[in-house]
Design a protein around this motif. Structure first.
Motif, short mmCIF file in Angstrom:
data_model
loop_
_atom_site.label_atom_id
_atom_site.label_comp_id
_atom_site.label_asym_id
_atom_site.label_seq_id
_atom_site.Cartn_x
_atom_site.Cartn_y
_atom_site.Cartn_z
N VAL A 217 23.18 -80.80 94.52
CA VAL A 217 23.51 -81.19 93.15
C VAL A 217 22.31 -81.95 92.59
CG1 VAL A 217 24.94 -82.69 91.71
CG2 VAL A 217 26.01 -81.30 93.48
N SER A 218 21.72 -81.44 91.53
CA SER A 218 20.58 -82.12 90.94
C SER A 218 20.99 -83.49 90.43
CB SER A 218 20.02 -81.28 89.78
OG SER A 218 18.82 -81.82 89.30
N GLY A 219 20.27 -84.53 90.85
CA GLY A 219 20.62 -85.90 90.49
C GLY A 219 21.69 -86.51 91.35
N GLY A 220 22.14 -85.78 92.36
CA GLY A 220 23.24 -86.26 93.19
C GLY A 220 22.85 -87.45 94.06
N LYS A 221 23.83 -88.27 94.35
CA LYS A 221 23.65 -89.44 95.21
C LYS A 221 24.62 -89.37 96.38
CE LYS A 221 22.30 -92.57 91.41
NZ LYS A 221 22.61 -91.70 90.25
N VAL A 222 24.34 -90.18 97.39
CA VAL A 222 25.22 -90.28 98.56
C VAL A 222 26.39 -91.21 98.26
CG1 VAL A 222 25.38 -91.06 100.95
CG2 VAL A 222 23.35 -89.82 100.17
N LEU A 223 26.11 -92.32 97.60
CA LEU A 223 27.09 -93.40 97.48
C LEU A 223 27.91 -93.34 96.20
CD1 LEU A 223 24.79 -96.31 98.71
CD2 LEU A 223 26.53 -95.10 100.04
N THR A 224 27.38 -92.79 95.14
CA THR A 224 28.08 -92.79 93.86
C THR A 224 28.08 -91.40 93.25
OG1 THR A 224 26.05 -93.42 92.68
CG2 THR A 224 27.53 -95.20 93.39
N ALA A 225 29.01 -91.17 92.35
CA ALA A 225 29.18 -89.86 91.73
C ALA A 225 28.26 -89.69 90.53
CB ALA A 225 30.63 -89.67 91.30
N GLY A 226 27.94 -88.44 90.24
CA GLY A 226 27.22 -88.08 89.03
C GLY A 226 27.98 -86.94 88.37
N THR A 227 27.30 -85.81 88.14
CA THR A 227 28.02 -84.64 87.63
C THR A 227 28.94 -84.06 88.69
OG1 THR A 227 26.15 -83.22 88.23
CG2 THR A 227 26.23 -84.06 85.96
N GLY A 228 28.63 -84.33 89.95
CA GLY A 228 29.50 -83.95 91.06
C GLY A 228 29.94 -85.19 91.81
N ALA A 252 19.57 -86.36 101.54
CA ALA A 252 20.03 -87.03 100.33
C ALA A 252 19.88 -88.53 100.49
CB ALA A 252 21.50 -86.68 100.04
N GLY A 253 19.55 -89.21 99.40
CA GLY A 253 19.41 -90.66 99.43
C GLY A 253 18.33 -91.19 98.53
N LEU A 254 17.36 -90.34 98.13
CA LEU A 254 16.29 -90.85 97.27
C LEU A 254 16.82 -91.32 95.92
CD1 LEU A 254 13.23 -88.47 97.80
CD2 LEU A 254 13.59 -90.77 98.69
N ASN A 255 17.78 -90.59 95.36
CA ASN A 255 18.34 -91.02 94.07
C ASN A 255 19.09 -92.34 94.22
OD1 ASN A 255 17.37 -88.83 92.56
ND2 ASN A 255 19.08 -87.56 93.20
N ASP A 256 19.71 -92.57 95.37
CA ASP A 256 20.36 -93.86 95.62
C ASP A 256 19.32 -94.97 95.65
OD1 ASP A 256 23.40 -93.21 96.70
OD2 ASP A 256 21.98 -91.63 97.21
N LEU A 257 18.20 -94.73 96.35
CA LEU A 257 17.15 -95.74 96.42
C LEU A 257 16.58 -96.00 95.03
CD1 LEU A 257 15.19 -94.75 99.66
CD2 LEU A 257 17.04 -96.41 99.38
N GLY A 258 16.42 -94.95 94.23
CA GLY A 258 15.93 -95.13 92.88
C GLY A 258 16.87 -95.95 92.01
N ALA A 259 18.16 -95.96 92.37
CA ALA A 259 19.14 -96.75 91.63
C ALA A 259 19.34 -98.13 92.24
CB ALA A 259 20.48 -96.01 91.59
N GLY A 260 18.55 -98.46 93.29
CA GLY A 260 18.61 -99.80 93.87
C GLY A 260 19.47 -99.95 95.09
N ALA A 261 19.92 -98.85 95.70
CA ALA A 261 20.75 -98.94 96.90
C ALA A 261 19.98 -99.57 98.05
CB ALA A 261 21.26 -97.56 97.30
N ARG A 262 20.70 -100.23 98.93
CA ARG A 262 20.10 -100.86 100.11
C ARG A 262 20.14 -99.92 101.29
NH1 ARG A 262 23.47 -106.34 100.40
NH2 ARG A 262 25.10 -104.74 100.38
N ALA A 263 19.15 -100.08 102.18
CA ALA A 263 19.08 -99.23 103.36
C ALA A 263 20.35 -99.32 104.19
CB ALA A 263 17.86 -99.60 104.20
N GLY A 264 20.87 -100.53 104.37
CA GLY A 264 22.05 -100.70 105.20
C GLY A 264 23.26 -99.94 104.68
N ASP A 265 23.40 -99.88 103.36
CA ASP A 265 24.53 -99.16 102.78
C ASP A 265 24.41 -97.66 103.01
OD1 ASP A 265 25.67 -101.52 101.86
OD2 ASP A 265 24.70 -101.39 99.89
#
Length: 377
Positions: A217-228, A252-265
């Motif tokens: 999913v383009s723009g997809g994250k592990v921790l939070t929802a987007g278009t999917g 997957a995870g780069l978009n989470d890091l770009g949004a400020g997610a922590r490694a531990g999460d």
């Protein structure tokens, strides 16, 4: 066995009383084609008056005599309430591997919010094919009315870079065939490759008896929802519900890091995802996060988190195997950055050469389920 699949996204609306023709490509062959439709993000029931499967010729036109009607519990019509899927009856006859198919859906009345896969790409035979099939768009939309049975493409007046309501294609395949799903973001979708072939497409074209299905999913994250849905939720709700999946490659995870997610999460989420896959008898292959220094959302904190996450993926105990995508793409002189030859220009998405390197980084044997489970269609 799932021979093709697409992740579900919430897209726009406005479609009513028309036909959409989705063009996709199988990975492995078999018999008894079945089509699974989804209204995962719909805001109203969607009725498909007819569903047909045929072989594309050029553009929206089909090979004469190839277009056949699918049924659902014996009926040519099926209605999907919001949040549901429907699996067609098997279509008798063989299904060739790496064959382009056109799935035409007549939408009766108002469709509401569309569930589909954005940034769809036109499928083609592998570049090594001696007789490439004609190109075209990934989907077409018709003038008003039921044109699902049409073999001519005359009624299809608009091209669309979206697959509409398609969740999966399944076949009955030999017992020796297994499937791997790639759960990821825009890198899985293939963004950055000017050839239109992303690394997941290239992986599927190796010629091994392995179905490779793309759950990007383009723009997809592990921790939070987007278009999917968030990738952690998509694993259970979408990926593991598809027949024959023996392994999942997670990148997957780069978009989470770009949004400020922590490694531990993220590490905690990876552990939960691996446990979910293992409970279903499915192997989990960890993909290291690729370099992205210079990208718009790169920060020193995000880079430190990426390094911590990659150390966990390489040396932790959650995953069954490793695909070291970071090592495949990084610049040895500046490891936080993509090698220039592998950079599409935005310092985040790989170029065509970068996608080739990602595919080459998957050097695993054919995946086998952890436990014997029944996933035949």
């Amino acid at each position: 066995m799932t021979t093709w699949a697409a992740a579900a996204e919430r897209l726009g609306g406005g479609l009513r009383d028309l036909t959409v023709r989705n063009v996709v490509r199988t990975t492995v062959g078999g018999s008894g084609l079945r089509v699974r439709l989804t209204n995962a993000f719909g805001n109203r029931p969607v009725t498909f008056g007819h569903v047909y499967a045929g072989v594309p010729r050029a553009g929206a036109a089909l090979e004469p005599g190839s277009n056949r009607m699918l049924t659902f519990a014996g009926s040519p019509e099926v209605t999907l309430p919001p949040g549901t899927t429907a699996l067609s009856d098997p279509l008798p006859g063989p299904v060739l591997p790496r064959r382009r198919l056109a799935i035409s859906l007549y939408v009766r009345g108002e469709a509401g919010t569309l569930t589909g896969r954005n940034r769809a790409t036109a499928p083609a035979r592998p570049p090594s094919s001696a007789a490439p099939e004609p190109g075209g768009a990934p989907a077409y939309r018709s003038v008003p009315g039921d044109h699902a049975s049409d073999e001519s493409g005359a009624a299809y007046i608009d091209e669309a870079a979206v697959w509409h309501w398609l969740d999966a294609l399944t076949v009955t395949a030999p017992a020796s065939v297994s499937a791997v799903a790639v759960l990821g973001d825009s890198l899985a979708v293939g963004v950055g490759s000017e050839t239109g072939l992303g690394w997941v497409d290239l992986l599927a074209d190796r010629g091994w008896p392995l179905a490779v299905v793309n759950e990007g999913v383009s723009g997809g994250k592990v921790l939070t929802a987007g278009t999917g849905l968030a990738a952690e939720k998509r694993l259970a709700a979408e990926v593991l519900t598809k027949p024959g999946i023996a392994a999942v490659i997670l990148l997957a995870g780069l978009n989470d890091l770009g949004a400020g997610a922590r490694a531990g999460d993220l590490i905690a989420a990876y552990r939960r995802m691996a446990a979910t896959a293992h409970a279903a008898g499915v192997r989990m292959i960890g993909g290291t996060l690729t370099p992205y220094a210079g990208a718009e959302y790169h920060t020193p904190e995000g880079e430190r988190a990426r390094q911590e996450i990659n150390a966990f993926i390489r040396h932790g105990d959650a995953f069954d195997d490793l695909a070291d995508f970071d090592a495949a793409l990084r610049d040895p002189a500046a490891p936080a950055r993509l090698l220039p030859h592998h950079d599409s220009g935005d310092h985040l998405h790989p170029s065509a050469a970068g996608h080739q390197a990602l595919a080459a980084a998957v050097t695993l044997p054919l995946p086998q389920p952890i436990a014997t489970t029944s996933r035949s269609p």
